[in-house]
Design an enzyme around this catalytic site. Structure first.
Site, PDB file in Angstrom:
ATOM      1  N   GLY A  12       0.833  -1.209   0.000  1.00 25.25           N
ATOM      2  CA  GLY A  12       0.000   0.000   0.000  1.00 25.25           C
ATOM      3  C   GLY A  12       0.863   1.253   0.000  1.00 25.25           C
ATOM      4  O   GLY A  12       2.083   1.183   0.199  1.00 25.25           O
ATOM      5  N   MET A  14       0.915   3.723   2.203  1.00 23.59           N
ATOM      6  CA  MET A  14       1.503   3.915   3.536  1.00 23.59           C
ATOM      7  C   MET A  14       2.508   2.808   3.831  1.00 23.59           C
ATOM      8  O   MET A  14       3.581   3.035   4.392  1.00 23.59           O
ATOM      9  CB  MET A  14       0.403   3.884   4.607  1.00 23.59           C
ATOM     10  CG  MET A  14      -0.440   5.117   4.668  1.00 23.59           C
ATOM     11  SD  MET A  14       0.459   6.508   5.356  1.00 23.59           S
ATOM     12  CE  MET A  14       0.332   6.159   7.099  1.00 23.59           C
ATOM     13  N   THR A  99      -4.136   2.063  10.396  1.00 18.82           N
ATOM     14  CA  THR A  99      -5.386   1.779   9.683  1.00 18.82           C
ATOM     15  C   THR A  99      -6.534   2.543  10.345  1.00 18.82           C
ATOM     16  O   THR A  99      -6.669   2.496  11.568  1.00 18.82           O
ATOM     17  CB  THR A  99      -5.656   0.261   9.736  1.00 18.82           C
ATOM     18  OG1 THR A  99      -4.507  -0.387   9.194  1.00 18.82           O
ATOM     19  CG2 THR A  99      -6.892  -0.127   8.954  1.00 18.82           C
ATOM     20  N   HIS A 154      -8.862  16.850   1.167  1.00 18.72           N
ATOM     21  CA  HIS A 154      -8.221  15.549   0.948  1.00 18.72           C
ATOM     22  C   HIS A 154      -8.339  15.126  -0.519  1.00 18.72           C
ATOM     23  O   HIS A 154      -9.184  15.646  -1.257  1.00 18.72           O
ATOM     24  CB  HIS A 154      -8.873  14.476   1.835  1.00 18.72           C
ATOM     25  CG  HIS A 154      -8.417  14.522   3.263  1.00 18.72           C
ATOM     26  ND1 HIS A 154      -8.973  15.373   4.184  1.00 18.72           N
ATOM     27  CD2 HIS A 154      -7.444  13.834   3.908  1.00 18.72           C
ATOM     28  CE1 HIS A 154      -8.370  15.216   5.353  1.00 18.72           C
ATOM     29  NE2 HIS A 154      -7.430  14.288   5.211  1.00 18.72           N
ATOM     30  N   HIS A 155      -7.549  14.109  -0.876  1.00 21.24           N
ATOM     31  CA  HIS A 155      -7.629  13.479  -2.201  1.00 21.24           C
ATOM     32  C   HIS A 155      -9.037  12.906  -2.414  1.00 21.24           C
ATOM     33  O   HIS A 155      -9.733  12.595  -1.443  1.00 21.24           O
ATOM     34  CB  HIS A 155      -6.568  12.378  -2.304  1.00 21.24           C
ATOM     35  CG  HIS A 155      -6.680  11.348  -1.209  1.00 21.24           C
ATOM     36  ND1 HIS A 155      -7.461  10.224  -1.332  1.00 21.24           N
ATOM     37  CD2 HIS A 155      -6.138  11.296   0.037  1.00 21.24           C
ATOM     38  CE1 HIS A 155      -7.399   9.519  -0.220  1.00 21.24           C
ATOM     39  NE2 HIS A 155      -6.598  10.147   0.629  1.00 21.24           N
ATOM     40  N   LYS A 158     -10.763   9.466  -0.865  1.00 22.67           N
ATOM     41  CA  LYS A 158     -11.147   9.331   0.541  1.00 22.67           C
ATOM     42  C   LYS A 158     -12.647   9.064   0.633  1.00 22.67           C
ATOM     43  O   LYS A 158     -13.446   9.731  -0.029  1.00 22.67           O
ATOM     44  CB  LYS A 158     -10.779  10.608   1.298  1.00 22.67           C
ATOM     45  CG  LYS A 158     -11.002  10.500   2.788  1.00 22.67           C
ATOM     46  CD  LYS A 158     -10.360  11.649   3.537  1.00 22.67           C
ATOM     47  CE  LYS A 158     -10.601  11.560   5.018  1.00 22.67           C
ATOM     48  NZ  LYS A 158     -10.043  10.349   5.624  1.00 22.67           N
TER      49      LYS A 158
HETATM   50  P1  NAD Z   1      -3.704   1.652   0.172  1.00 23.21           P
HETATM   51  O1  NAD Z   1      -5.033   1.357  -0.443  1.00 23.21           O
HETATM   52  O2  NAD Z   1      -2.620   2.197  -0.667  1.00 23.21           O
HETATM   53  O3  NAD Z   1      -3.150   0.331   0.889  1.00 23.21           O
HETATM   54  C1  NAD Z   1      -3.979  -0.593   1.539  1.00 23.21           C
HETATM   55  C2  NAD Z   1      -3.158  -1.827   1.884  1.00 23.21           C
HETATM   56  O4  NAD Z   1      -4.033  -2.765   2.529  1.00 23.21           O
HETATM   57  C3  NAD Z   1      -2.563  -2.549   0.669  1.00 23.21           C
HETATM   58  O5  NAD Z   1      -1.257  -2.978   0.981  1.00 23.21           O
HETATM   59  C4  NAD Z   1      -3.478  -3.775   0.520  1.00 23.21           C
HETATM   60  O6  NAD Z   1      -2.802  -4.875  -0.067  1.00 23.21           O
HETATM   61  C5  NAD Z   1      -3.794  -4.035   1.971  1.00 23.21           C
HETATM   62  N1  NAD Z   1      -5.012  -4.865   2.110  1.00 23.21           N
HETATM   63  C6  NAD Z   1      -6.244  -4.590   1.609  1.00 23.21           C
HETATM   64  N2  NAD Z   1      -7.076  -5.618   1.896  1.00 23.21           N
HETATM   65  C7  NAD Z   1      -6.340  -6.515   2.589  1.00 23.21           C
HETATM   66  C8  NAD Z   1      -6.608  -7.785   3.128  1.00 23.21           C
HETATM   67  N3  NAD Z   1      -7.847  -8.337   3.026  1.00 23.21           N
HETATM   68  N4  NAD Z   1      -5.614  -8.448   3.789  1.00 23.21           N
HETATM   69  C9  NAD Z   1      -4.377  -7.898   3.892  1.00 23.21           C
HETATM   70  N5  NAD Z   1      -4.054  -6.709   3.375  1.00 23.21           N
HETATM   71  C10 NAD Z   1      -5.020  -6.035   2.728  1.00 23.21           C
HETATM   72  O7  NAD Z   1      -4.028   2.644   1.388  1.00 23.21           O
HETATM   73  P2  NAD Z   1      -3.021   3.575   2.204  1.00 23.21           P
HETATM   74  O8  NAD Z   1      -3.155   4.978   1.736  1.00 23.21           O
HETATM   75  O9  NAD Z   1      -1.688   2.930   2.257  1.00 23.21           O
HETATM   76  O10 NAD Z   1      -3.693   3.514   3.654  1.00 23.21           O
HETATM   77  C11 NAD Z   1      -3.671   2.322   4.431  1.00 23.21           C
HETATM   78  C12 NAD Z   1      -4.471   2.579   5.706  1.00 23.21           C
HETATM   79  O11 NAD Z   1      -3.828   3.639   6.452  1.00 23.21           O
HETATM   80  C13 NAD Z   1      -5.897   3.068   5.468  1.00 23.21           C
HETATM   81  O12 NAD Z   1      -6.718   2.536   6.476  1.00 23.21           O
HETATM   82  C14 NAD Z   1      -5.802   4.587   5.592  1.00 23.21           C
HETATM   83  O13 NAD Z   1      -7.013   5.193   5.974  1.00 23.21           O
HETATM   84  C15 NAD Z   1      -4.766   4.678   6.681  1.00 23.21           C
HETATM   85  N6  NAD Z   1      -4.015   5.941   6.761  1.00 23.21           N
HETATM   86  C16 NAD Z   1      -3.645   6.307   7.999  1.00 23.21           C
HETATM   87  C17 NAD Z   1      -2.876   7.418   8.195  1.00 23.21           C
HETATM   88  C18 NAD Z   1      -2.468   7.774   9.594  1.00 23.21           C
HETATM   89  O14 NAD Z   1      -1.748   8.758   9.786  1.00 23.21           O
HETATM   90  N7  NAD Z   1      -2.882   7.008  10.580  1.00 23.21           N
HETATM   91  C19 NAD Z   1      -2.465   8.193   7.097  1.00 23.21           C
HETATM   92  C20 NAD Z   1      -2.837   7.792   5.808  1.00 23.21           C
HETATM   93  C21 NAD Z   1      -3.622   6.637   5.652  1.00 23.21           C
END
Ligand code: NAD
Length: 264
Positions: A12, A14, A99, A154-155, A158
Site C-alpha cells: 500500500g 503507507m 489503519t 483531501h484526495h 477518501k
Molecule cells: P492503500 O489502499 O494504498 O493500501 C492498503 C493496503 O491494505 C494494501 O497494501 C493492501 O494490499 C492491503 N489490504 C487490503 N485488503 C487486505 C486484506 N484483506 N488483507 C491484507 N491486506 C489487505 O491505502 P493507504 O493509503 O496505504 O492507507 C492504508 C491505511 O492507512 C488506510 O486505512 C488509511 O485510511 C490509513 N491511513 C492512515 C494514516 C495515519 O496517519 N494514521 C495516514 C494515511 C492513511
C-alpha cells in the site's frame, strides 16, 4: 536495542513508505510482512520494495506464530486491521496501527485485551506530528476565540467526510468552549450545504480533489482579528515520524493509547 517488526500492508501507499522507514532506522529490523498476495516470497520479490530477504506471509496467524517480533505495524483496511491487531496482542506483540475506521466497539475490545495482556498498543488516525500539534493549538485557541470554522481538504479517493482529524479537532474545541451556534441567527443557504456540516454549532467544510493529500485549516475569528492554524501533509512521508515515535514508545507502554496526542 533492536526492535523487531512485522508489517502488514507492504504494497500500500503507507505500507511502502513504512517499509522504507523501518529499513532505514538502525534500531528497527523488519522480520516479516503480511500481504494479501506473495505468500512464500520475500520482500525483495515485491516491486517497489527494498531488496530484503524478509519472508512474506498471507496468513497472519501463521506469521505471528512463526516469527518472533516486538512490534506489529498495521497499514491495511479496517476489517483485517482489527483482526491482525487482536492476533498480535494474543501473540504478545505490541501493535502500532495506522489503519483507520475501527468502530468504538472494536477499540474498546482491543483496549481491554491490551490491558489484560499488559501490552502497549497505539492506534492513531493521524500519525503526522504537525497535525496533532494543529489540533492541540486549536484547542488552546478555542479558550479565547469562540467562533471557528474548519476547512479540511483531501484526495478524492477518501471515503469518509468530514475527516477523522476534522472531527477530532471539533471535539477538542468543543471541550474548550461553551456551545455556540455560529453565523447569523437568520442565515439561509440558497444552495443546500453551502455552510458545510455542523458540529456543536461550528461549521466543517470538506474539499475533495485529485492532487491533494491531507490538509486542514482551522480559522478563528473575533472582532478585528482572525487566527489561522494550518497543517499540510504533502506526502505520506509526513506520517512516518509519528510511526517511528510510536514504535519506540509502545515498547514501554502497558495499555492502549488512541491518538498520537496521548504520547507526544
Ligand atoms: P492503500 O489502499 O494504498 O493500501 C492498503 C493496503 O491494505 C494494501 O497494501 C493492501 O494490499 C492491503 N489490504 C487490503 N485488503 C487486505 C486484506 N484483506 N488483507 C491484507 N491486506 C489487505 O491505502 P493507504 O493509503 O496505504 O492507507 C492504508 C491505511 O492507512 C488506510 O486505512 C488509511 O485510511 C490509513 N491511513 C492512515 C494514516 C495515519 O496517519 N494514521 C495516514 C494515511 C492513511
Amino acid at each position: 536495542m533492536t526492535i523487531n517488526i512485522i508489517l502488514a500492508g507492504p504494497r500500500g501507499r503507507m505500507g511502502q513508505e513504512a517499509v522504507n522507514m523501518v529499513n532505514q532506522e538502525s534500531d528497527f529490523k523488519l522480520v516479516a510482512c503480511i500481504d494479501r498476495k506473495n505468500g512464500g516470497k520475500e520482500v525483495k520479490d515485491i516491486a517497489g520494495l527494498p531488496p530484503l530477504h524478509v519472508p512474506v506471509y498471507e496468513n497472519a496467524k501463521e506469521c505471528f506464530e512463526a516469527v518472533k517480533a516486538d512490534v506489529f505495524i498495521d497499514l491495511t483496511v479496517p476489517e483485517v486491521g482489527y483482526y491482525h491487531t487482536k492476533l498480535a496482542l494474543e501473540n504478545n506483540i505490541r501493535p502500532v496501527v495506522g489503519t483507520t475506521g475501527f468502530t468504538d466497539e472494536q477499540l474498546n475490545e482491543l483496549a481491554e485485551l491490551a490491558k489484560s495482556s499488559n501490552l502497549g498498543c497505539i492506534i492513531a488516525p493521524n500519525f503526522a506530528v504537525g497535525a496533532v500539534l494543529m489540533m492541540k493549538f486549536s484547542q488552546m485557541a478555542a479558550k479565547y476565540f469562540s467562533d471557528v470554522e474548519i476547512i479540511e481538504k483531501h484526495h478524492d479517493r477518501k471515503l469518509d467526510a468530514p475527516s477523522g482529524t476534522a472531527k477530532k479537532t471539533a471535539e477538542l474545541i468543543r471541550q474548550s468552549r461553551e456551545y455556540k451556534k455560529q453565523g447569523h441567527p437568520d442565515e439561509e443557504e440558497t444552495i443546500r450545504g453551502a455552510r458545510g456540516a455542523e458540529m456543536d454549532g461550528m461549521h466543517i467544510h470538506s474539499v475533495r480533489l485529485p492532487g491533494l493529500v491531507a490538509h486542514q485549516e482551522v480559522i478563528f475569528g473575533s472582532p478585528g482579528q482572525t487566527l489561522s492554524i494550518k497543517h499540510d501533509s504533502l506526502n505520506r512521508e509526513s506520517f512516518m515520524d509519528g510511526i517511528k515515535l510510536s514504535v519506540n514508545h509502545v515498547m514501554d507502554m502497558k495499555e492502549l493509547a488512541y491518538g498520537l496526542e496521548n504520547i507526544l
